[in-house]
Design a protein around this motif. Sequence first.
Motif, PDB file in Angstrom:
ATOM      1  N   LEU A  23      15.126 -26.941  39.936  1.00 26.51           N
ATOM      2  CA  LEU A  23      15.631 -26.855  41.298  1.00 26.51           C
ATOM      3  C   LEU A  23      14.548 -26.238  42.178  1.00 26.51           C
ATOM      4  O   LEU A  23      14.180 -25.077  41.991  1.00 26.51           O
ATOM      5  CB  LEU A  23      16.903 -25.991  41.343  1.00 26.51           C
ATOM      6  N   HIS A  24      14.035 -27.034  43.107  1.00 25.59           N
ATOM      7  CA  HIS A  24      13.044 -26.557  44.077  1.00 25.59           C
ATOM      8  C   HIS A  24      13.679 -26.651  45.459  1.00 25.59           C
ATOM      9  O   HIS A  24      14.061 -27.736  45.891  1.00 25.59           O
ATOM     10  CB  HIS A  24      11.780 -27.420  44.063  1.00 25.59           C
ATOM     11  N   ILE A  25      13.780 -25.497  46.130  1.00 23.70           N
ATOM     12  CA  ILE A  25      14.317 -25.472  47.494  1.00 23.70           C
ATOM     13  C   ILE A  25      13.214 -24.996  48.429  1.00 23.70           C
ATOM     14  O   ILE A  25      12.625 -23.935  48.222  1.00 23.70           O
ATOM     15  CB  ILE A  25      15.542 -24.543  47.611  1.00 23.70           C
ATOM     16  N   PHE A  26      12.959 -25.789  49.453  1.00 20.86           N
ATOM     17  CA  PHE A  26      11.919 -25.492  50.430  1.00 20.86           C
ATOM     18  C   PHE A  26      12.571 -25.144  51.757  1.00 20.86           C
ATOM     19  O   PHE A  26      13.430 -25.878  52.259  1.00 20.86           O
ATOM     20  CB  PHE A  26      11.008 -26.716  50.599  1.00 20.86           C
ATOM     21  N   ASP A  27      12.164 -24.010  52.337  1.00 15.80           N
ATOM     22  CA  ASP A  27      12.611 -23.618  53.668  1.00 15.80           C
ATOM     23  C   ASP A  27      11.612 -24.230  54.647  1.00 15.80           C
ATOM     24  O   ASP A  27      10.487 -23.746  54.787  1.00 15.80           O
ATOM     25  CB  ASP A  27      12.649 -22.094  53.779  1.00 15.80           C
ATOM     26  N   SER A  28      12.000 -25.312  55.289  1.00 19.66           N
ATOM     27  CA  SER A  28      11.048 -26.071  56.106  1.00 19.66           C
ATOM     28  C   SER A  28      10.687 -25.386  57.420  1.00 19.66           C
ATOM     29  O   SER A  28       9.693 -25.740  58.039  1.00 19.66           O
ATOM     30  CB  SER A  28      11.586 -27.477  56.380  1.00 19.66           C
ATOM     31  N   ILE A  29      11.441 -24.402  57.844  1.00 22.17           N
ATOM     32  CA  ILE A  29      11.111 -23.683  59.078  1.00 22.17           C
ATOM     33  C   ILE A  29      10.066 -22.602  58.794  1.00 22.17           C
ATOM     34  O   ILE A  29       9.075 -22.481  59.511  1.00 22.17           O
ATOM     35  CB  ILE A  29      12.378 -23.081  59.721  1.00 22.17           C
ATOM     36  N   THR A  30      10.281 -21.816  57.741  1.00 23.08           N
ATOM     37  CA  THR A  30       9.304 -20.770  57.395  1.00 23.08           C
ATOM     38  C   THR A  30       8.129 -21.327  56.592  1.00 23.08           C
ATOM     39  O   THR A  30       7.140 -20.645  56.399  1.00 23.08           O
ATOM     40  CB  THR A  30       9.964 -19.652  56.559  1.00 23.08           C
TER      41      THR A  30
END
Length: 193
Positions: free
Chosen positions: A129-136
């Motif tokens: 599971l890879h979750i990317f915070d696209s704003i930060t």
Amino acid sequence: MQVVEYPISTYLPREVVYFDGTSAILPQDYVLRKGNLRLFVPRSRLENVVDALKTSGFREEKLEFYKGEKYSLSMKIYNIWELHVRIYDDGFIDGHFEVSRDYLEHLQYHTVPSIYEVSDFYRTAYNKLHIFDSITKKWIKEVRTHYLVTLNPPRSLTAWQPIAVVVGALSAIGIIAYALSRLDKGEDYVPMY
């Protein structure tokens, strides 16, 4: 119109730790905004992930607003809901729950992002599971707490297919009526023999 009683719920990250060691409590409206938190799989595994989703019951979606994705897949859940997944060529994946395309309310009703459900469906093809915070622009290392988010159904649902059949039938009747109104006796017609 059909009355609906069943909401759909999901968990979304609240308190997170990033790989750079910083942590944050993400506001609920932030995690609910499409595209802020995105799943990721390596490009080399995309086809395997797509196959796993299709094997789980997802189908390719043609009736959708194109947003640059390579694949658009959806699966019906609890009769009126759909889990819609957009898979991009760079490996990013966006998923959300929405009212089914079978209803007119699909066009304007709220959606709720889905992270864990989507990854559960492709886990057989890619078990990370890879979750990317696209704003930060940061990768999430750990999720400490969650929001429980519920999407309540619309008060009523309007299936568009019966409406399309009625409109089609009325259009056909109108065309036939117009054609019949153009009939005449053919008095001006002189056969050439």
